[in-house]
Design a protein around this motif. Structure first.
Motif, PDB file in Angstrom:
ATOM      1  N   PRO A  28       0.796  -1.235   0.000  1.00  0.00           N
ATOM      2  CA  PRO A  28       0.000   0.000   0.000  1.00  0.00           C
ATOM      3  C   PRO A  28       0.823   1.278   0.000  1.00  0.00           C
ATOM      4  N   THR A  70      -2.107   7.430  -2.966  1.00  0.00           N
ATOM      5  CA  THR A  70      -3.292   7.426  -2.100  1.00  0.00           C
ATOM      6  C   THR A  70      -4.554   7.750  -2.894  1.00  0.00           C
ATOM      7  N   LEU A  76      -5.728   4.410  -3.993  1.00  0.00           N
ATOM      8  CA  LEU A  76      -6.266   3.684  -2.844  1.00  0.00           C
ATOM      9  C   LEU A  76      -7.631   4.237  -2.432  1.00  0.00           C
ATOM     10  N   LEU A  89     -11.049   2.103  -2.458  1.00  0.00           N
ATOM     11  CA  LEU A  89     -11.829   1.934  -1.231  1.00  0.00           C
ATOM     12  C   LEU A  89     -13.264   2.408  -1.417  1.00  0.00           C
ATOM     13  N   LEU A 149     -11.110   1.313   8.341  1.00  0.00           N
ATOM     14  CA  LEU A 149     -10.540   0.395   7.346  1.00  0.00           C
ATOM     15  C   LEU A 149      -9.648   1.132   6.362  1.00  0.00           C
ATOM     16  N   GLY A 150     -10.119   2.276   5.881  1.00  0.00           N
ATOM     17  CA  GLY A 150      -9.338   3.032   4.922  1.00  0.00           C
ATOM     18  C   GLY A 150      -8.019   3.513   5.489  1.00  0.00           C
ATOM     19  N   CYS A 178      -6.445   2.246   8.116  1.00  0.00           N
ATOM     20  CA  CYS A 178      -5.602   1.094   8.462  1.00  0.00           C
ATOM     21  C   CYS A 178      -4.825   0.587   7.256  1.00  0.00           C
ATOM     22  N   LEU A 179      -5.370   0.785   6.081  1.00  0.00           N
ATOM     23  CA  LEU A 179      -4.698   0.321   4.869  1.00  0.00           C
ATOM     24  C   LEU A 179      -3.332   0.973   4.705  1.00  0.00           C
ATOM     25  N   VAL A 180      -3.208   2.229   5.132  1.00  0.00           N
ATOM     26  CA  VAL A 180      -1.917   2.908   5.017  1.00  0.00           C
ATOM     27  C   VAL A 180      -1.159   2.936   6.342  1.00  0.00           C
TER      28      VAL A 180
END
Length: 262
Positions: free
Chosen positions: A104, A109, A112, A116, A134-135, A137-139
């Motif tokens: 990621p 971004t 991403l 998302l 969730l969004g 946490c992805l980064v």
């Protein structure tokens, strides 16, 4: 070897270039004028007072702080075991797992955020706390994994082996020996993932709604329609907050070590 005079001059010029925007923001944040003009017509703390009395900004600040705290905890809980496995265990696919968890960070971004949105919109998770967590946490998790991996690698494996010889199971040795010794790295990971989430703007722009917004998004929207020094006061406050957090990381384990550079 001592640095030469030329090297010192270039280093000073580099610091001047890097710090000049922050210095400009600092001066503008104390402007007494109604618009962002330099030099300011006078100096005042009115815009800091206006910031504190801005209900929308303060509400967004609370949202960002809670969101960043939740993301930091989730990132540590999810990234800690993965970091331990990468740093301490030898299994097939370890390198692939490390690359997958870092992926990621290699993607813009913007990509991403759009991905998302396409995934979370049908599930009804946009403009919701679970969707934002969730969004972010992805980064945030890749940062936690990288920092915790460095922290676990810094703990001698002999300590775990000694615990095993004294009757501890591998899990007990990991929890009672390795993890306490890696605690400064865990704190550093928590601080930096908090900052990553707190400062995230692009992904948040895709996922927020009118009733749930974060401080960076609200700041972006404010700057779109107004040009008063309130944004400078807010920016300066965020710069100081981030600087304090980075100093905490530096105090705990050194910022270069925390980022995986030895």
């Amino acid at each position: 070897m001592k640095p030469t005079l030329t090297l010192r001059v270039f280093a000073a010029l580099g610091y001047l270039v890097l710090l000049s925007p922050a210095a400009l923001v600092l001066v503008l944040s104390f402007s007494a004028g109604d618009y962002l003009t330099f030099p300011p017509p006078g100096f005042s703390t009115r815009w800091y007072a206006a910031l504190l009395s801005n209900g929308v900004m303060m509400s967004a600040l609370g949202t960002s702080a809670i969101l960043a705290a939740v993301v930091s905890v989730v990132a540590l809980l999810a990234g800690g075991p993965a970091a331990y496995a990468i740093a301490r265990l030898d299994f097939p696919g370890r390198g692939f797992l490390a690359a997958l968890l870092a992926a990621p960070l290699l993607l813009p971004t913007l990509v991403l955020g759009l991905a998302l949105l396409l995934v979370l919109q049908p599930l009804g998770l946009t403009a919701s706390w679970p969707g934002l967590v969730l969004g972010h946490c992805l980064v945030a998790i890749p940062f936690a994994v990288r920092i915790m991996t460095t922290a676990f690698e810094g703990v001698p494996k002999e300590l775990e082996a000694a615990a095993w010889t004294l009757g501890a199971t591998p899990l007990q040795a990991a929890l009672r020996v390795t993890l306490p010794n890696a605690a400064p790295g865990a704190i550093a990971a928590g601080v930096l993932t908090f900052l990553v989430s707190f400062d995230e703007t692009v992904i948040s722009l895709f996922l927020v709604g009118p009733r749930l917004t974060t401080l960076p998004v609200e700041m972006f929207r404010y700057a779109e329609h107004r040009t008063d020094p309130l944004v400078a006061a807010l920016a300066m406050s965020l710069i100081l907050f981030a600087a304090v957090m980075v100093l905490v990381v530096e105090r705990l384990m050194g910022f270069s070590n925390a980022m995986g550079r030895k």
